[in-house]
Each structure stands twice: as structure tokens, then as C-alpha cells.
Design a protein around this motif. Structure first.
Motif, mmCIF file in Angstrom:
data_model
loop_
_atom_site.group_PDB
_atom_site.id
_atom_site.type_symbol
_atom_site.label_atom_id
_atom_site.label_comp_id
_atom_site.label_asym_id
_atom_site.label_seq_id
_atom_site.Cartn_x
_atom_site.Cartn_y
_atom_site.Cartn_z
ATOM 1 N N ALA A 252 94.565 115.458 -1.728
ATOM 2 C CA ALA A 252 95.029 116.199 -2.895
ATOM 3 C C ALA A 252 94.805 117.695 -2.697
ATOM 4 O O ALA A 252 93.725 118.124 -2.272
ATOM 5 N N ALA A 253 95.802 118.481 -3.022
ATOM 6 C CA ALA A 253 95.720 119.929 -2.800
ATOM 7 C C ALA A 253 94.529 120.541 -3.521
ATOM 8 O O ALA A 253 93.858 121.443 -2.993
ATOM 9 N N GLU A 254 94.238 120.059 -4.731
ATOM 10 C CA GLU A 254 93.145 120.639 -5.517
ATOM 11 C C GLU A 254 91.790 120.401 -4.868
ATOM 12 O O GLU A 254 90.887 121.244 -4.968
ATOM 13 N N VAL A 255 91.630 119.253 -4.208
ATOM 14 C CA VAL A 255 90.373 118.966 -3.524
ATOM 15 C C VAL A 255 90.320 119.691 -2.183
ATOM 16 O O VAL A 255 89.259 120.193 -1.780
ATOM 17 N N ARG A 256 91.438 119.763 -1.471
ATOM 18 C CA ARG A 256 91.460 120.489 -0.194
ATOM 19 C C ARG A 256 91.081 121.955 -0.380
ATOM 20 O O ARG A 256 90.450 122.560 0.492
ATOM 21 N N ALA B 161 86.644 121.457 -8.503
ATOM 22 C CA ALA B 161 87.229 120.154 -8.824
ATOM 23 C C ALA B 161 86.124 119.284 -9.393
ATOM 24 O O ALA B 161 84.995 119.312 -8.897
ATOM 25 N N VAL B 162 86.447 118.522 -10.417
ATOM 26 C CA VAL B 162 85.459 117.685 -11.091
ATOM 27 C C VAL B 162 85.988 116.255 -11.110
ATOM 28 O O VAL B 162 87.042 115.984 -11.709
ATOM 29 N N LEU B 163 85.264 115.343 -10.469
ATOM 30 C CA LEU B 163 85.639 113.940 -10.379
ATOM 31 C C LEU B 163 84.708 113.135 -11.263
ATOM 32 O O LEU B 163 83.486 113.236 -11.120
ATOM 33 N N VAL B 164 85.266 112.342 -12.181
ATOM 34 C CA VAL B 164 84.437 111.670 -13.177
ATOM 35 C C VAL B 164 84.739 110.173 -13.210
ATOM 36 O O VAL B 164 85.840 109.736 -12.858
ATOM 37 N N PHE C 158 90.725 121.308 -12.058
ATOM 38 C CA PHE C 158 91.163 119.950 -11.738
ATOM 39 C C PHE C 158 90.069 118.980 -12.143
ATOM 40 O O PHE C 158 88.970 118.980 -11.573
ATOM 41 N N THR C 159 90.335 118.171 -13.165
ATOM 42 C CA THR C 159 89.391 117.158 -13.630
ATOM 43 C C THR C 159 90.068 115.804 -13.470
ATOM 44 O O THR C 159 91.134 115.568 -14.038
ATOM 45 N N CYS C 160 89.458 114.912 -12.719
ATOM 46 C CA CYS C 160 90.138 113.685 -12.305
ATOM 47 C C CYS C 160 89.226 112.481 -12.516
ATOM 48 O O CYS C 160 88.077 112.477 -12.066
ATOM 49 N N VAL C 161 89.738 111.454 -13.185
ATOM 50 C CA VAL C 161 89.007 110.206 -13.378
ATOM 51 C C VAL C 161 89.406 109.224 -12.283
ATOM 52 O O VAL C 161 90.573 109.152 -11.890
ATOM 53 N N LEU C 162 88.431 108.465 -11.760
ATOM 54 C CA LEU C 162 88.665 107.510 -10.684
ATOM 55 C C LEU C 162 88.720 106.100 -11.276
ATOM 56 O O LEU C 162 87.763 105.654 -11.927
ATOM 57 N N LEU C 163 89.846 105.408 -11.051
ATOM 58 C CA LEU C 163 90.085 104.109 -11.667
ATOM 59 C C LEU C 163 90.765 103.155 -10.696
ATOM 60 O O LEU C 163 91.214 103.563 -9.616
ATOM 61 N N TYR C 164 90.888 101.898 -11.113
ATOM 62 C CA TYR C 164 91.748 100.947 -10.428
ATOM 63 C C TYR C 164 93.154 101.051 -11.019
ATOM 64 O O TYR C 164 93.347 101.562 -12.131
ATOM 65 N N ASP C 165 94.145 100.548 -10.288
ATOM 66 C CA ASP C 165 95.534 100.715 -10.721
ATOM 67 C C ASP C 165 95.802 100.128 -12.098
ATOM 68 O O ASP C 165 96.553 100.718 -12.894
ATOM 69 N N ASP C 166 95.198 98.972 -12.404
ATOM 70 C CA ASP C 166 95.498 98.322 -13.676
ATOM 71 C C ASP C 166 94.734 98.922 -14.855
ATOM 72 O O ASP C 166 94.793 98.405 -15.975
ATOM 73 N N GLU C 167 94.023 100.029 -14.624
ATOM 74 C CA GLU C 167 93.318 100.742 -15.697
ATOM 75 C C GLU C 167 94.016 102.053 -16.056
ATOM 76 O O GLU C 167 93.530 102.804 -16.891
ATOM 77 N N VAL C 168 95.165 102.292 -15.439
ATOM 78 C CA VAL C 168 95.897 103.544 -15.620
ATOM 79 C C VAL C 168 97.064 103.342 -16.589
ATOM 80 O O VAL C 168 97.795 102.353 -16.501
ATOM 81 N N GLY D 244 103.589 114.741 -11.442
ATOM 82 C CA GLY D 244 103.962 113.663 -10.530
ATOM 83 C C GLY D 244 102.783 112.970 -9.885
ATOM 84 O O GLY D 244 101.638 113.158 -10.262
ATOM 85 N N VAL D 245 103.109 112.161 -8.874
ATOM 86 C CA VAL D 245 102.115 111.331 -8.198
ATOM 87 C C VAL D 245 102.147 111.625 -6.712
ATOM 88 O O VAL D 245 103.206 111.814 -6.130
ATOM 89 N N THR D 246 100.976 111.689 -6.092
ATOM 90 C CA THR D 246 100.893 111.781 -4.643
ATOM 91 C C THR D 246 100.135 110.599 -4.124
ATOM 92 O O THR D 246 99.323 110.000 -4.822
ATOM 93 N N GLY D 247 100.354 110.273 -2.868
ATOM 94 C CA GLY D 247 99.620 109.174 -2.273
ATOM 95 C C GLY D 247 100.504 107.955 -2.090
ATOM 96 O O GLY D 247 101.609 107.878 -2.557
#
Length: 214
Positions: A56-60, A138-141, A172-182, A211-214
Motif C-alpha cells: 500500500a502506498a500509504e505504508v510504503r 499510518a495507523v493500523l488497528v 491513513f487509518t486502517c482496520v485489519l479484518l477477514y474478508d467476510d467482516e468487510v 478503490g481496492v488494491t491487492g
């Protein structure tokens, strides 16, 4: 992203006691689902998460990343933390305070973590103060779900809502989840702090049409 079968947004309780009860029910459902995930699947998806976030550009671009140590069946962060260090990032991890607020301390590798309350692992380094999160690029939560507009469902303690309130607008504040929690219909209350993105094994999705990356 795979949405779950949840009530429509129009049926989601608004602020107040109804929203709190609906959150509790949704948390129970999502935690039960997580506990049923095979260990091998958790490990595979942790590798996918790390790859998407590091791309992700924000993390890079980030010199300092605030993150956390995953526990149990949470989307794994161990590989991500090690790779951030290897890339020369300054990594901050939370230290839970007695009142439920979060202090922040530098991460110096897996061997620098010590057991803490509630089954957590925290850095042994000297904490820098609750305001240190405001200096992260960047803040990952953690979380349990996120709505299509970025409203995040946490575990109910309010720790990360307080931390996110200190983060400058535009970070950039980003939550980490599984696909079925989005993309779920998350009940919301006035204190809830939305995030700007979500990372799941399918990629990184930014809210607001990016949009989406990945």
C-alpha cells in the motif's frame, strides 16, 4: 469482499441503547466465527494481509507506523511487524493503561514483547505517551467488522476510539479484518471513530471512492 447476511442499513439501530445492544450481538456472532477458523487459514491470510499492507502506498511512504500485536484468531500481524522493522520503519505498539486508554512504545522485535493484562503482548520499551499515535504516518488497528463508510466495530472497550480521536485528519487509518467482516451494517454510536481504509486477505479498500488494491 464477501458481505455477510446482516440487516439492511435502514434497519440498523442508530445512536443509543439499541445500538449498544446490537453491537454486543454482532460481536458475539463475529467472535464465534473467528474462533472456528482453522489455524492454517489464519496463518495463510496473515501472509496475504502483510503483503497487501506493505504494498500500500500509504505504508510504503510511512516512516512511523502504529500497529498492534494480534492475539488468538485475530488477523495475524506478527509477519507484518517483522517486515516493517526489516524495511527500517519505526513501529509503535499500544500499551493498555488502567483506564482503558492506550499509551504507545517502540517495537524492537518479537523478543522485546512482554505479557500484559487481558492476554495481550506489549513492548517492554519505555512508553512515549498517548499522544505518540498522532505522530504516526499510518495507523493500523484491530476490529471485528467495518461498514461501507468506514465505521468500525471494535471489542467494546473504546480504547481505539480514543486513540483514533488523537490522529490528525488525513492520516491513513486502517482496520485489519477477514474478508467476510468487510462491508457489514455496523451499529453506530456518537463516540465511534471511522477509519479511512480496511485491509483483508482480498486487498486494501479505501473508503471514499479510492478503490481496492491487492
Amino acid at each position: 469482499m464477501v458481505p455477510s447476511q446482516m440487516p439492511s442499513q435502514a434497519d440498523t439501530p442508530g445512536p443509543g441503547p439499541g445500538a449498544a445492544a446490537a453491537k454486543l450481538a454482532l460481536r458475539d456472532q463475529l467472535l464465534t466465527r473467528r474462533h472456528r477458523r482453522p489455524v492454517a487459514e489464519v496463518g495463510t491470510e496473515a501472509r496475504l494481509l502483510a503483503g497487501h499492507l506493505l504494498d500500500a502506498a500509504e505504508v510504503r511512504r510511512a516512516a512511523t507506523v502504529a500497529a498492534y500485536v494480534s492475539i488468538g484468531a485475530e488477523p495475524g500481524t506478527g509477519l507484518l511487524l517483522e517486515q516493517l522493522l526489516e524495511q527500517g520503519r519505526h513501529v509503535l505498539l499500544p500499551v493498555l493503561l488502567p483506564d482503558g486508554d492506550l499509551d504507545w512504545a517502540p517495537y524492537h522485535g518479537e523478543g522485546s514483547l512482554v505479557p500484559a493484562r487481558r492476554g495481550l503482548l506489549e513492548p517492554a520499551a519505555t512508553p512515549l505517551g498517548p499522544e505518540a499515535v498522532a505522530r504516526a504516518d499510518a495507523v493500523l488497528v484491530p476490529g471485528l467488522a467495518v461498514a461501507p463508510d468506514g465505521v468500525r466495530l471494535g471489542r467494546g472497550g473504546g480504547s481505539y476510539d480514543r486513540a483514533l480521536a488523537r490522529v490528525p485528519v488525513g492520516t491513513f487509518t486502517c482496520v485489519l479484518l477477514y474478508d467476510d467482516e468487510v462491508g457489514l451494517d455496523v451499529p453506530r454510536e456518537p463516540h465511534d471513530r471511522p477509519v479511512t481504509a480496511v485491509a483483508s486477505p482480498a486487498g486494501v479498500r479505501r473508503f471514499g471512492g479510492a478503490g481496492v488494491t491487492g
